[in-house]
Design a protein around this motif. Structure first.
Motif, PDB file in Angstrom:
ATOM      1  N   PHE A 193       7.385  -4.359  -3.212  1.00 24.46           N
ATOM      2  CA  PHE A 193       8.714  -3.502  -2.982  1.00 24.46           C
ATOM      3  C   PHE A 193       9.514  -4.068  -4.187  1.00 24.46           C
ATOM      4  CE2 PHE A 193       6.706  -1.763   0.269  1.00 24.46           C
ATOM      5  CZ  PHE A 193       7.550  -0.654   0.797  1.00 24.46           C
ATOM      6  N   PRO A 194       9.197  -3.817  -5.820  1.00 28.97           N
ATOM      7  CA  PRO A 194      10.096  -4.544  -6.569  1.00 28.97           C
ATOM      8  C   PRO A 194      11.516  -4.237  -6.453  1.00 28.97           C
ATOM      9  CG  PRO A 194       8.833  -2.652  -7.601  1.00 28.97           C
ATOM     10  CD  PRO A 194       8.271  -2.860  -6.246  1.00 28.97           C
ATOM     11  N   LEU A 227       2.633  -0.101  -4.865  1.00 27.19           N
ATOM     12  CA  LEU A 227       3.932  -0.472  -5.274  1.00 27.19           C
ATOM     13  C   LEU A 227       5.067   0.627  -5.101  1.00 27.19           C
ATOM     14  CD1 LEU A 227       4.685  -2.101  -8.872  1.00 27.19           C
ATOM     15  CD2 LEU A 227       5.997  -0.057  -8.273  1.00 27.19           C
ATOM     16  N   PHE A 228       5.949   0.161  -4.406  1.00 28.06           N
ATOM     17  CA  PHE A 228       6.941   1.033  -3.831  1.00 28.06           C
ATOM     18  C   PHE A 228       8.261   0.927  -4.862  1.00 28.06           C
ATOM     19  CE2 PHE A 228       3.820   0.781  -0.689  1.00 28.06           C
ATOM     20  CZ  PHE A 228       4.139   1.916   0.153  1.00 28.06           C
ATOM     21  N   GLY A 278       3.804  -2.353   8.306  1.00 30.37           N
ATOM     22  CA  GLY A 278       4.882  -3.241   8.856  1.00 30.37           C
ATOM     23  C   GLY A 278       5.908  -3.278   7.798  1.00 30.37           C
ATOM     24  N   GLY A 279       7.188  -2.917   8.128  1.00 32.68           N
ATOM     25  CA  GLY A 279       8.496  -2.686   7.236  1.00 32.68           C
ATOM     26  C   GLY A 279       9.620  -3.315   7.745  1.00 32.68           C
ATOM     27  N   LEU A 280       9.408  -4.510   8.391  1.00 32.66           N
ATOM     28  CA  LEU A 280      10.793  -5.145   8.616  1.00 32.66           C
ATOM     29  C   LEU A 280      11.240  -6.000   7.654  1.00 32.66           C
ATOM     30  CD1 LEU A 280       9.774  -5.740  12.395  1.00 32.66           C
ATOM     31  CD2 LEU A 280      11.783  -4.828  11.778  1.00 32.66           C
ATOM     32  N   SER A 314       5.065  -4.702   4.064  1.00 32.72           N
ATOM     33  CA  SER A 314       5.887  -4.921   2.495  1.00 32.72           C
ATOM     34  C   SER A 314       6.223  -6.405   2.680  1.00 32.72           C
ATOM     35  CB  SER A 314       7.211  -3.894   2.690  1.00 32.72           C
ATOM     36  OG  SER A 314       7.856  -3.967   4.019  1.00 32.72           O
ATOM     37  N   SER A 315       6.203  -7.081   1.465  1.00 31.54           N
ATOM     38  CA  SER A 315       6.731  -8.357   0.928  1.00 31.54           C
ATOM     39  C   SER A 315       7.795  -8.457   0.157  1.00 31.54           C
ATOM     40  CB  SER A 315       5.529  -9.062   0.776  1.00 31.54           C
ATOM     41  OG  SER A 315       6.065 -10.401   0.540  1.00 31.54           O
TER      42      SER A 315
END
Length: 301
Positions: free
Chosen positions: A17-18, A48-49, A191-193, A212-213
């Motif tokens: 997630f840039p 890639l988001f 997982g998106g926290l 998402s990291s």
């Protein structure tokens, strides 16, 4: 890619997630963003988001949005699907989704509609309108003021073939388990926290294989190392990195509102890949906080 191919690809690895590059004057820096995406694309990511939460979707202007998504598509690996963030009310979200599709995105991530809470029927109608407006994949992001029940998500899946993913930003493990059992592999579960790594282990045990990291933006090697350890259930590596990096990072993040984004941009600057300042209303880290972050990065390289 077909919808099933996108789901399989996203579920196969870590998600990027840039952050979005801005000049010192606050303008979108397309050249800097292109270099960032080329750098991040040298590391293996499953998706890639662009213009997501970490990418400051909420501060990107209508006059900039198309360029942000197009730049992401043109400067990412060909085999990595680019998904674009959309949000706000239904009319705006539909328009942004169409523009993302035109710019070449493989799918979209529907962020919260912001400000107002709404009944489930309204959220389903909102999501349905977005899904029907485009021919690309759509992922629903549950967090803050938007939350669908397992039955509501099942209804959406039954009427919208291009509804392909559920991203959890709520942290309700019981709800996530119920959703996973209800929808199965009909959608990819993400997982998106903020600092999703903390939930990576329990999520994996219920079948959620990806997350998402945000830290991938400045310590991609470490992010990938941790992801590999989670998938291998290597508790020694997981515990070490949790104690030395992720938990102290959360302490820093929680010092001030908005640091979930500001801290990530600061980290990118510290490793020589500055994306410029955050846009207001977000604020920058102070000097002492920068030193703390620098220490965490150096201790874990």
């Amino acid at each position: 890619m077909t919808f099933d191919e996108i789901k399989r690809k996203i579920g196969s690895g870590l998600l990027s997630f840039p952050i979005t590059d801005f000049t010192a004057g606050g303008e979108f820096d397309a050249a800097g963003y292109a270099k960032r995406l080329q750098w991040l694309s040298s590391y293996p990511a499953a998706g890639l988001f662009a213009a997501g939460g970490t990418g400051e979707f909420f501060s990107i202007g209508y006059d900039e949005y198309d360029a942000v998504i197009r730049t992401a598509v043109e400067n990412s690996s060909a085999d990595v699907p680019v998904l674009a963030g959309v949000g706000y009310g239904t009319r705006m979200a539909v328009d942004l989704a169409r523009r993302a599709e035109k710019a070449g995105a493989a799918g979209i991530l529907v962020l919260p509609h912001y400000l107002m809470f709404a009944e489930e029927a309204g959220v389903i109608a909102h999501m349905t309108a977005i899904c029907k407006a485009v021919g690309i994949g759509v992922i629903y992001y549950a967090r803050d003021n938007t939350k669908l029940s397992p039955a509501g998500l099942e209804k959406l899946a039954a009427t919208c073939p291009n509804f392909i993913g559920y991203k959890d930003g709520l942290g309700d493990l019981q709800l996530m388990q119920r959703i996973h059992y209800r929808l199965g592999d009909r959608v990819v579960h993400i997982g998106g926290l903020p600092t999703a790594e903390v939930f990576a282990q329990p999520y994996l045990e219920m079948g959620v294989t990806t997350y998402s990291s945000a830290v991938f933006n400045f310590v991609p090697e470490l992010a990938l190392k941790f992801y590999a350890a989670v998938r291998a259930r290597d508790t020694a590596v997981i515990d070490r990195l949790m104690k030395s990096f992720y938990l102290p990072l959360i302490d820093l993040r929680d010092r001030k509102k908005g640091y979930a984004v500001s801290m990530i941009k600061a980290g990118a600057t510290l490793v020589g890949h500055s994306a410029g300042p955050v846009r207001t209303p977000l604020t920058e880290l102070d000097a002492a906080e920068l030193e703390t972050l620098k220490g965490l990065i150096e201790a874990n390289r």
